[in-house]
Design an enzyme around this catalytic site. Structure first.
Site, PDB file in Angstrom:
ATOM      1  N   ASP A  54     -31.853 -16.990 -50.642  1.00 45.75           N
ATOM      2  CA  ASP A  54     -31.614 -15.773 -49.880  1.00 45.75           C
ATOM      3  C   ASP A  54     -32.792 -15.507 -48.954  1.00 45.75           C
ATOM      4  O   ASP A  54     -33.913 -15.258 -49.410  1.00 45.75           O
ATOM      5  CB  ASP A  54     -31.413 -14.601 -50.849  1.00 45.75           C
ATOM      6  N   TYR A 144     -35.430  -5.781 -33.823  1.00 46.46           N
ATOM      7  CA  TYR A 144     -35.029  -7.164 -33.559  1.00 46.46           C
ATOM      8  C   TYR A 144     -36.010  -7.829 -32.603  1.00 46.46           C
ATOM      9  O   TYR A 144     -36.481  -8.947 -32.841  1.00 46.46           O
ATOM     10  CB  TYR A 144     -33.617  -7.166 -32.978  1.00 46.46           C
ATOM     11  N   ALA A 146     -39.108  -7.013 -31.939  1.00 43.57           N
ATOM     12  CA  ALA A 146     -40.416  -7.193 -32.566  1.00 43.57           C
ATOM     13  C   ALA A 146     -40.434  -8.444 -33.433  1.00 43.57           C
ATOM     14  O   ALA A 146     -41.404  -9.222 -33.423  1.00 43.57           O
ATOM     15  CB  ALA A 146     -40.771  -5.956 -33.392  1.00 43.57           C
ATOM     16  N   LYS A 148     -38.607 -11.082 -33.070  1.00 41.38           N
ATOM     17  CA  LYS A 148     -38.491 -12.273 -32.227  1.00 41.38           C
ATOM     18  C   LYS A 148     -39.774 -12.532 -31.425  1.00 41.38           C
ATOM     19  O   LYS A 148     -40.134 -13.692 -31.188  1.00 41.38           O
ATOM     20  CB  LYS A 148     -37.282 -12.138 -31.305  1.00 41.38           C
TER      21      LYS A 148
END
Length: 229
Positions: A54, A144, A146, A148
């Site tokens: 996971d 998102y 941040a 990336k």
């Protein structure tokens, strides 16, 4: 025949990449979140191997992968799985930050660490599927973007550190892609969704496989892909 470990092969770009590599006879190791997802992946890619772990729990990856094992040699590690939860910085719950950073940044870092011996043995290739939001942060996608932006930094450091070991590292930055994630994003933002204005998952997958097939005397360090419409 290459050996590839892929995250996110259940749908979208990851599934398209896995299909291209499977069609040419490469050996696939597919990371699955649960045993049920692993069964689905084996049904779709019957010649593949699956490992269950996971990505929302990066600290548990070592414990999860040890009894299952990884290949001794890896020609590529393809980080394609990702999560996107829109929202303003002022409205984000800490749990959203934690999940986003875990899946999009911390898990790729930890999985790369665990796979490095196999990658070094094959002088392999690590590919990070990033995003246009990893270069320009739009409103409403702060978490998102941040994750990336940080993923870009991870790739740059890894490239510099592992060059002496013969590893190649590539970051791919696609624009909007016609995937279930893109559909959900448009719905959440209340923006009309036009699939024809997006890249297809197959086109991005072809670019990723092209990166893997680039001649060994060079590295495509970064690849930006934009919709043609």
């Amino acid at each position: 025949m290459g050996v590839h470990l892929i995250t996110g092969a259940g749908s979208g770009i990851g599934a398209a990449v896995a299909a291209l590599l499977a069609d040419r006879g490469d050996e696939l190791w597919l990371l699955a979140r649960t045993a049920a997802r692993a069964r689905e992946l084996r049904a779709r890619f019957p010649d593949s191997r699956t490992v269950v772990a996971d990505l929302t729990e990066p600290a548990a990856l070592t414990r999860a992968l040890e009894p299952q094992g990884l290949p001794d040699r890896l020609d590529s590690l393809l980080h394609i799985a990702g999560v996107l939860e829109p929202g303003t910085v002022g409205g984000f719950d800490p749990a959203v930050w934690q999940r986003t950073l875990a899946v999009n940044l911390l898990a790729p870092g930890e999985l790369t660490r665990l796979a490095l011996p196999a990658l070094r043995a094959a002088q392999g290739h690590v590919v990070f599927l990033n995003s246009g939001a990893g270069l320009h942060a739009p409103p409403g996608l702060g978490g998102y973007a941040a994750s990336k932006f940080a993923l870009k930094a991870l790739a740059e450091s890894l490239r510099a550190e592992e060059h002496r070991n013969g590893l190649r590292v590539t970051t791919v930055y696609p624009g909007e892609v016609d995937t279930p994630m893109q559909v959900r994003l448009h719905e959440s933002l209340g923006v009309p969704y036009v699939p024809q204005a997006c890249l297809s998952a197959a086109s991005v997958a072809a670019a990723v496989v092209g990166v893997l097939d680039f001649p060994p005397d060079g590295t495509l360090s970064e690849l930006m892909i934009r919709p043609g419409v």
